[in-house]
Structures are given as C-alpha cells and as structure tokens.
Design a protein around this motif. Structure first.
Motif, mmCIF file in Angstrom:
data_model
loop_
_atom_site.group_PDB
_atom_site.id
_atom_site.type_symbol
_atom_site.label_atom_id
_atom_site.label_comp_id
_atom_site.label_asym_id
_atom_site.label_seq_id
_atom_site.Cartn_x
_atom_site.Cartn_y
_atom_site.Cartn_z
ATOM 1 N N SER A 97 0.816 -1.215 0.000
ATOM 2 C CA SER A 97 0.000 0.000 0.000
ATOM 3 C C SER A 97 0.847 1.262 0.000
ATOM 4 N N HIS A 98 1.932 1.257 0.741
ATOM 5 C CA HIS A 98 2.783 2.446 0.845
ATOM 6 C C HIS A 98 3.390 2.842 -0.507
ATOM 7 N N LEU A 99 3.483 1.899 -1.419
ATOM 8 C CA LEU A 99 4.058 2.191 -2.740
ATOM 9 C C LEU A 99 3.091 2.951 -3.647
ATOM 10 N N HIS A 100 1.843 3.045 -3.239
ATOM 11 C CA HIS A 100 0.813 3.627 -4.090
ATOM 12 C C HIS A 100 0.249 4.938 -3.550
ATOM 13 N N ALA A 101 0.917 5.518 -2.590
ATOM 14 C CA ALA A 101 0.472 6.808 -2.033
ATOM 15 C C ALA A 101 0.438 7.850 -3.140
ATOM 16 N N GLY A 102 -0.675 8.556 -3.227
ATOM 17 C CA GLY A 102 -0.806 9.637 -4.198
ATOM 18 C C GLY A 102 -1.264 9.213 -5.582
ATOM 19 N N HIS A 103 -1.442 7.921 -5.829
ATOM 20 C CA HIS A 103 -1.890 7.482 -7.150
ATOM 21 C C HIS A 103 -3.314 7.941 -7.443
ATOM 22 N N GLN A 104 -4.086 8.086 -6.415
ATOM 23 C CA GLN A 104 -5.430 8.640 -6.497
ATOM 24 C C GLN A 104 -5.586 9.560 -5.300
ATOM 25 N N PRO A 105 -6.513 10.501 -5.372
ATOM 26 C CA PRO A 105 -6.634 11.460 -4.265
ATOM 27 C C PRO A 105 -6.819 10.821 -2.891
ATOM 28 N N MET A 108 -5.686 7.825 -1.975
ATOM 29 C CA MET A 108 -4.638 6.845 -1.691
ATOM 30 C C MET A 108 -3.514 7.530 -0.914
ATOM 31 N N THR A 109 -3.493 7.277 0.384
ATOM 32 C CA THR A 109 -2.510 7.933 1.248
ATOM 33 C C THR A 109 -1.301 7.052 1.535
ATOM 34 N N GLY A 110 -1.398 5.775 1.154
ATOM 35 C CA GLY A 110 -0.313 4.852 1.468
ATOM 36 C C GLY A 110 -0.502 4.154 2.799
ATOM 37 N N THR A 111 -1.531 4.550 3.534
ATOM 38 C CA THR A 111 -1.855 3.876 4.787
ATOM 39 C C THR A 111 -2.997 2.899 4.528
ATOM 40 N N GLY A 112 -3.232 2.039 5.444
ATOM 41 C CA GLY A 112 -4.280 1.042 5.256
ATOM 42 C C GLY A 112 -3.755 -0.123 4.458
ATOM 43 N N GLU A 113 -4.626 -1.040 4.168
ATOM 44 C CA GLU A 113 -4.243 -2.238 3.427
ATOM 45 C C GLU A 113 -5.029 -2.250 2.116
ATOM 46 N N THR A 114 -4.547 -1.496 1.144
ATOM 47 C CA THR A 114 -5.264 -1.326 -0.122
ATOM 48 C C THR A 114 -4.649 -2.086 -1.284
ATOM 49 N N HIS A 115 -3.358 -2.400 -1.193
ATOM 50 C CA HIS A 115 -2.642 -3.068 -2.281
ATOM 51 C C HIS A 115 -1.847 -4.242 -1.710
ATOM 52 N N LEU A 165 -11.814 -8.237 -1.908
ATOM 53 C CA LEU A 165 -11.845 -7.269 -3.007
ATOM 54 C C LEU A 165 -13.130 -6.442 -2.957
ATOM 55 N N ASP A 166 -14.248 -7.107 -2.688
ATOM 56 C CA ASP A 166 -15.531 -6.403 -2.600
ATOM 57 C C ASP A 166 -15.572 -5.452 -1.403
ATOM 58 N N ALA A 167 -14.799 -5.754 -0.361
ATOM 59 C CA ALA A 167 -14.806 -4.944 0.859
ATOM 60 C C ALA A 167 -13.819 -3.784 0.815
ATOM 61 N N GLY A 168 -13.085 -3.620 -0.307
ATOM 62 C CA GLY A 168 -12.233 -2.444 -0.405
ATOM 63 C C GLY A 168 -10.782 -2.684 -0.768
ATOM 64 N N LEU A 169 -10.358 -3.941 -0.878
ATOM 65 C CA LEU A 169 -9.001 -4.186 -1.352
ATOM 66 C C LEU A 169 -8.930 -3.663 -2.781
ATOM 67 N N HIS A 170 -8.087 -2.685 -3.005
ATOM 68 C CA HIS A 170 -8.044 -1.982 -4.290
ATOM 69 C C HIS A 170 -7.288 -2.760 -5.360
ATOM 70 N N ALA A 171 -6.196 -3.414 -4.999
ATOM 71 C CA ALA A 171 -5.381 -4.115 -5.980
ATOM 72 C C ALA A 171 -4.780 -5.375 -5.373
ATOM 73 N N LEU A 172 -4.735 -6.416 -6.192
ATOM 74 C CA LEU A 172 -4.178 -7.688 -5.775
ATOM 75 C C LEU A 172 -3.265 -8.200 -6.888
ATOM 76 N N ALA A 173 -1.983 -8.231 -6.618
ATOM 77 C CA ALA A 173 -1.014 -8.794 -7.562
ATOM 78 C C ALA A 173 -0.782 -10.248 -7.159
ATOM 79 N N VAL A 174 -0.841 -11.151 -8.122
ATOM 80 C CA VAL A 174 -0.767 -12.575 -7.821
ATOM 81 C C VAL A 174 0.376 -13.207 -8.604
ATOM 82 N N GLU A 175 1.213 -13.959 -7.888
ATOM 83 C CA GLU A 175 2.332 -14.686 -8.495
ATOM 84 C C GLU A 175 2.256 -16.147 -8.049
ATOM 85 N N PRO A 176 1.393 -16.943 -8.702
ATOM 86 C CA PRO A 176 1.221 -18.338 -8.303
ATOM 87 C C PRO A 176 2.125 -19.285 -9.099
ATOM 88 N N SER A 177 2.638 -20.305 -8.430
ATOM 89 C CA SER A 177 3.469 -21.312 -9.075
ATOM 90 C C SER A 177 3.192 -22.677 -8.461
#
Length: 93
Positions: free
Chosen positions: A26-34, A36-43, A73-85
């Motif tokens: 989440s901290h990597l995405h601060a400021g991407h949208q108004p 998005m502060t980088g706090t919380g668990e959004t990404h 995701l429905d409850a507010g998780l904004h982005a989910l990057a997945v690396e499955p193997s």
C-alpha cells in the motif's frame, strides 16, 4: 486480525502452500489517487507455491485466488497482484 493475515490464512487453508508471502504494498501507491494515502491495506501482493496449481493454466490459478479473495476485493481491497506457481516451477522471487 489484519487484512494481510486474513488473506494468508485463507490461502493457507485453501491451497496448503509450501511457500507463501502476502506483502502489503500500500505504501508504494500513495498519491496514485486522491484518496490513496499509502496507509491502510489497499494493495497486496501474493506469492504462492502450491501443488494445487500443478496442471493449471496461469489464468486458472489467478481465477482460483481471485475467487477465494472476492470478499476482500468487494470490501475495499483496491489491488491484488498474484504470483502463483506449482512446485518446481521457476519463480522471480
């Protein structure tokens, strides 16, 4: 319980992974949208190695994880990057 730990618990129960990392980015995405502060668990990034993925296409693996985590995701998780193997497959991590 944090979102990060809930995601890890769900993935652990569903896929019995031999390797699992759930990373809060989440901290990597601060400021991407108004709002998005980088706090919380959004990404979140999920890195998972599981026998459950053997023989599955990359798309099927992503769908299985996204279906499992749909409530988050429905409850507010904004982005989910997945690396499955599957075990024995190369990973970039």
């Amino acid at each position: 319980m944090t979102l990060q730990s809930r995601i890890a618990e769900k993935l652990d129960q569903a896929f019995a992974p031999e390797r699992l990392d759930v990373i809060d980015e989440s901290h990597l995405h601060a400021g991407h949208q108004p709002d998005m502060t980088g706090t919380g668990e959004t990404h979140m990034r999920v890195r998972i190695v599981s026998e459950s993925f053997a023989g599955m296409s990359r798309v099927a693996r992503h769908r299985a994880i996204n279906d499992l985590l749909k409530p988050e995701l429905d409850a507010g998780l904004h982005a989910l990057a997945v690396e499955p193997s599957a075990p024995g497959e190369p990973t970039r991590w």
